[in-house]
Design a protein around this motif. Sequence first.
Motif, PDB file in Angstrom:
ATOM      1  N   TRP A  33      12.632  18.803   7.312  1.00 25.49           N
ATOM      2  CA  TRP A  33      12.926  18.030   6.109  1.00 25.49           C
ATOM      3  C   TRP A  33      12.859  16.533   6.411  1.00 25.49           C
ATOM      4  CZ3 TRP A  33      16.533  14.485   4.436  1.00 25.49           C
ATOM      5  CH2 TRP A  33      16.538  14.244   3.066  1.00 25.49           C
ATOM      6  N   LEU A  34      13.417  16.113   7.552  1.00 20.87           N
ATOM      7  CA  LEU A  34      13.354  14.693   7.934  1.00 20.87           C
ATOM      8  C   LEU A  34      11.915  14.240   8.149  1.00 20.87           C
ATOM      9  CD1 LEU A  34      16.366  14.333  10.399  1.00 20.87           C
ATOM     10  CD2 LEU A  34      16.160  13.398   8.082  1.00 20.87           C
ATOM     11  N   ARG A  35      11.113  15.066   8.802  1.00 25.27           N
ATOM     12  CA  ARG A  35       9.691  14.722   8.995  1.00 25.27           C
ATOM     13  C   ARG A  35       8.984  14.564   7.661  1.00 25.27           C
ATOM     14  NH1 ARG A  35       6.877  18.905  12.854  1.00 25.27           N
ATOM     15  NH2 ARG A  35       5.048  17.978  11.900  1.00 25.27           N
ATOM     16  N   ALA A  36       9.227  15.495   6.750  1.00 31.37           N
ATOM     17  CA  ALA A  36       8.579  15.441   5.442  1.00 31.37           C
ATOM     18  C   ALA A  36       9.041  14.210   4.666  1.00 31.37           C
ATOM     19  CB  ALA A  36       8.892  16.710   4.660  1.00 31.37           C
ATOM     20  N   LYS A  37      10.324  13.919   4.725  1.00 33.03           N
ATOM     21  CA  LYS A  37      10.863  12.744   4.043  1.00 33.03           C
ATOM     22  C   LYS A  37      10.205  11.469   4.579  1.00 33.03           C
ATOM     23  CE  LYS A  37      15.137  10.202   3.533  1.00 33.03           C
ATOM     24  NZ  LYS A  37      16.526  10.109   3.945  1.00 33.03           N
ATOM     25  N   GLU A  38      10.066  11.351   5.884  1.00 32.49           N
ATOM     26  CA  GLU A  38       9.425  10.187   6.497  1.00 32.49           C
ATOM     27  C   GLU A  38       7.962  10.080   6.060  1.00 32.49           C
ATOM     28  OE1 GLU A  38       8.879   6.762   8.777  1.00 32.49           O
ATOM     29  OE2 GLU A  38      10.744   7.761   8.216  1.00 32.49           O
ATOM     30  N   MET A  39       7.274  11.196   5.988  1.00 30.79           N
ATOM     31  CA  MET A  39       5.874  11.178   5.551  1.00 30.79           C
ATOM     32  C   MET A  39       5.764  10.640   4.127  1.00 30.79           C
ATOM     33  SD  MET A  39       4.620  14.837   7.098  1.00 30.79           S
ATOM     34  CE  MET A  39       3.000  14.797   6.355  1.00 30.79           C
ATOM     35  N   HIS A  40       6.639  11.099   3.247  1.00 30.77           N
ATOM     36  CA  HIS A  40       6.593  10.648   1.856  1.00 30.77           C
ATOM     37  C   HIS A  40       7.044   9.196   1.725  1.00 30.77           C
ATOM     38  CE1 HIS A  40       5.273  14.254  -0.239  1.00 30.77           C
ATOM     39  NE2 HIS A  40       5.879  14.910   0.732  1.00 30.77           N
ATOM     40  N   LEU A  41       7.983   8.776   2.546  1.00 31.93           N
ATOM     41  CA  LEU A  41       8.409   7.375   2.564  1.00 31.93           C
ATOM     42  C   LEU A  41       7.229   6.477   2.912  1.00 31.93           C
ATOM     43  CD1 LEU A  41      10.535   5.090   2.557  1.00 31.93           C
ATOM     44  CD2 LEU A  41      10.980   5.674   4.938  1.00 31.93           C
ATOM     45  N   ARG A  42       6.509   6.834   3.949  1.00 29.05           N
ATOM     46  CA  ARG A  42       5.339   6.043   4.357  1.00 29.05           C
ATOM     47  C   ARG A  42       4.280   6.012   3.251  1.00 29.05           C
ATOM     48  NH1 ARG A  42       4.886   4.834   9.734  1.00 29.05           N
ATOM     49  NH2 ARG A  42       6.522   5.694  11.048  1.00 29.05           N
ATOM     50  N   GLU A  43       4.051   7.150   2.635  1.00 28.03           N
ATOM     51  CA  GLU A  43       3.053   7.227   1.571  1.00 28.03           C
ATOM     52  C   GLU A  43       3.448   6.347   0.383  1.00 28.03           C
ATOM     53  OE1 GLU A  43       1.010  10.499  -1.415  1.00 28.03           O
ATOM     54  OE2 GLU A  43       2.388  11.186   0.128  1.00 28.03           O
ATOM     55  N   LEU A  44       4.716   6.423  -0.027  1.00 27.12           N
ATOM     56  CA  LEU A  44       5.176   5.608  -1.151  1.00 27.12           C
ATOM     57  C   LEU A  44       5.079   4.118  -0.851  1.00 27.12           C
ATOM     58  CD1 LEU A  44       8.337   7.558  -2.322  1.00 27.12           C
ATOM     59  CD2 LEU A  44       6.298   7.098  -3.674  1.00 27.12           C
ATOM     60  N   ALA A  45       5.532   3.718   0.333  1.00 25.31           N
ATOM     61  CA  ALA A  45       5.489   2.301   0.714  1.00 25.31           C
ATOM     62  C   ALA A  45       4.042   1.801   0.747  1.00 25.31           C
ATOM     63  CB  ALA A  45       6.163   2.088   2.060  1.00 25.31           C
ATOM     64  N   TYR A  46       3.159   2.594   1.315  1.00 26.11           N
ATOM     65  CA  TYR A  46       1.759   2.196   1.404  1.00 26.11           C
ATOM     66  C   TYR A  46       1.125   2.100   0.017  1.00 26.11           C
ATOM     67  CZ  TYR A  46      -3.097   2.106   2.981  1.00 26.11           C
ATOM     68  OH  TYR A  46      -4.397   1.749   3.199  1.00 26.11           O
ATOM     69  N   ASP A  47       1.421   3.071  -0.845  1.00 27.89           N
ATOM     70  CA  ASP A  47       0.880   3.045  -2.210  1.00 27.89           C
ATOM     71  C   ASP A  47       1.370   1.821  -2.981  1.00 27.89           C
ATOM     72  OD1 ASP A  47      -0.496   5.367  -1.720  1.00 27.89           O
ATOM     73  OD2 ASP A  47       0.868   6.656  -2.867  1.00 27.89           O
ATOM     74  N   LYS A  48       2.645   1.468  -2.808  1.00 32.10           N
ATOM     75  CA  LYS A  48       3.192   0.282  -3.481  1.00 32.10           C
ATOM     76  C   LYS A  48       2.505  -0.983  -2.971  1.00 32.10           C
ATOM     77  CE  LYS A  48       7.755   2.245  -4.351  1.00 32.10           C
ATOM     78  NZ  LYS A  48       7.830   2.095  -5.792  1.00 32.10           N
ATOM     79  N   TRP A  49       2.293  -1.043  -1.675  1.00 31.80           N
ATOM     80  CA  TRP A  49       1.630  -2.199  -1.066  1.00 31.80           C
ATOM     81  C   TRP A  49       0.193  -2.311  -1.581  1.00 31.80           C
ATOM     82  CZ3 TRP A  49      -2.117  -2.381   3.086  1.00 31.80           C
ATOM     83  CH2 TRP A  49      -2.288  -3.644   3.640  1.00 31.80           C
ATOM     84  N   LEU A  50      -0.529  -1.194  -1.636  1.00 34.10           N
ATOM     85  CA  LEU A  50      -1.902  -1.206  -2.157  1.00 34.10           C
ATOM     86  C   LEU A  50      -1.939  -1.611  -3.630  1.00 34.10           C
ATOM     87  CD1 LEU A  50      -3.544   1.994  -0.633  1.00 34.10           C
ATOM     88  CD2 LEU A  50      -4.024  -0.387  -0.051  1.00 34.10           C
ATOM     89  N   ALA A  51      -0.988  -1.081  -4.413  1.00 33.45           N
ATOM     90  CA  ALA A  51      -0.958  -1.380  -5.846  1.00 33.45           C
ATOM     91  C   ALA A  51      -0.722  -2.861  -6.103  1.00 33.45           C
ATOM     92  CB  ALA A  51       0.128  -0.554  -6.532  1.00 33.45           C
ATOM     93  N   GLU A  52      -0.046  -3.513  -5.170  1.00 31.74           N
ATOM     94  CA  GLU A  52       0.241  -4.938  -5.325  1.00 31.74           C
ATOM     95  C   GLU A  52      -0.903  -5.801  -4.799  1.00 31.74           C
ATOM     96  OE1 GLU A  52       3.656  -7.487  -3.504  1.00 31.74           O
ATOM     97  OE2 GLU A  52       4.487  -6.192  -5.069  1.00 31.74           O
ATOM     98  N   GLY A  53      -1.927  -5.179  -4.251  1.00 31.16           N
ATOM     99  CA  GLY A  53      -3.080  -5.925  -3.781  1.00 31.16           C
ATOM    100  C   GLY A  53      -3.013  -6.319  -2.318  1.00 31.16           C
ATOM    101  N   THR A  54      -2.278  -5.582  -1.521  1.00 28.27           N
ATOM    102  CA  THR A  54      -2.117  -5.773  -0.074  1.00 28.27           C
ATOM    103  C   THR A  54      -1.681  -7.193   0.312  1.00 28.27           C
ATOM    104  OG1 THR A  54      -4.452  -6.281   0.336  1.00 28.27           O
ATOM    105  CG2 THR A  54      -3.808  -3.955   0.444  1.00 28.27           C
ATOM    106  N   PRO A  55      -0.617  -7.710  -0.298  1.00 26.85           N
ATOM    107  CA  PRO A  55      -0.172  -9.066   0.016  1.00 26.85           C
ATOM    108  C   PRO A  55       0.442  -9.165   1.410  1.00 26.85           C
ATOM    109  CG  PRO A  55       1.435  -8.006  -1.369  1.00 26.85           C
ATOM    110  CD  PRO A  55       0.263  -7.061  -1.255  1.00 26.85           C
ATOM    111  N   MET A  56       0.247 -10.288   2.030  1.00 22.76           N
ATOM    112  CA  MET A  56       0.832 -10.548   3.354  1.00 22.76           C
ATOM    113  C   MET A  56       2.341 -10.750   3.203  1.00 22.76           C
ATOM    114  SD  MET A  56      -1.673 -10.437   5.452  1.00 22.76           S
ATOM    115  CE  MET A  56      -1.050 -11.200   6.914  1.00 22.76           C
TER     116      MET A  56
END
Length: 73
Positions: A33-56
């Motif tokens: 469950w912890l592994r799966a949660k971490e995987m989804h956390l990374r996916e969500l954070a990355y998707d949010k970053w991409l949606a914002e246009g990959t700002p520094m």
Amino acid sequence: MRKNSELAERVRQTAYFLWDQDGRPEGRSFDYWLRAKEMHLRELAYDKWLAEGTPMGRAEKHWRDAAGEIEGK
């Protein structure tokens, strides 16, 4: 994770998939469950970053936002 039941279900499904792929080891459900949660956390954070246009310099904010979504805060 009570806030977003769809996300919670995806985490459970991912944890089950990982556990099943590893031969269904006894007594390790929380580890998966912890592994799966971490995987989804990374996916969500990355998707949010991409949606914002990959700002520094905004990665930390996206990690916090994704963690809040995962935790239901």
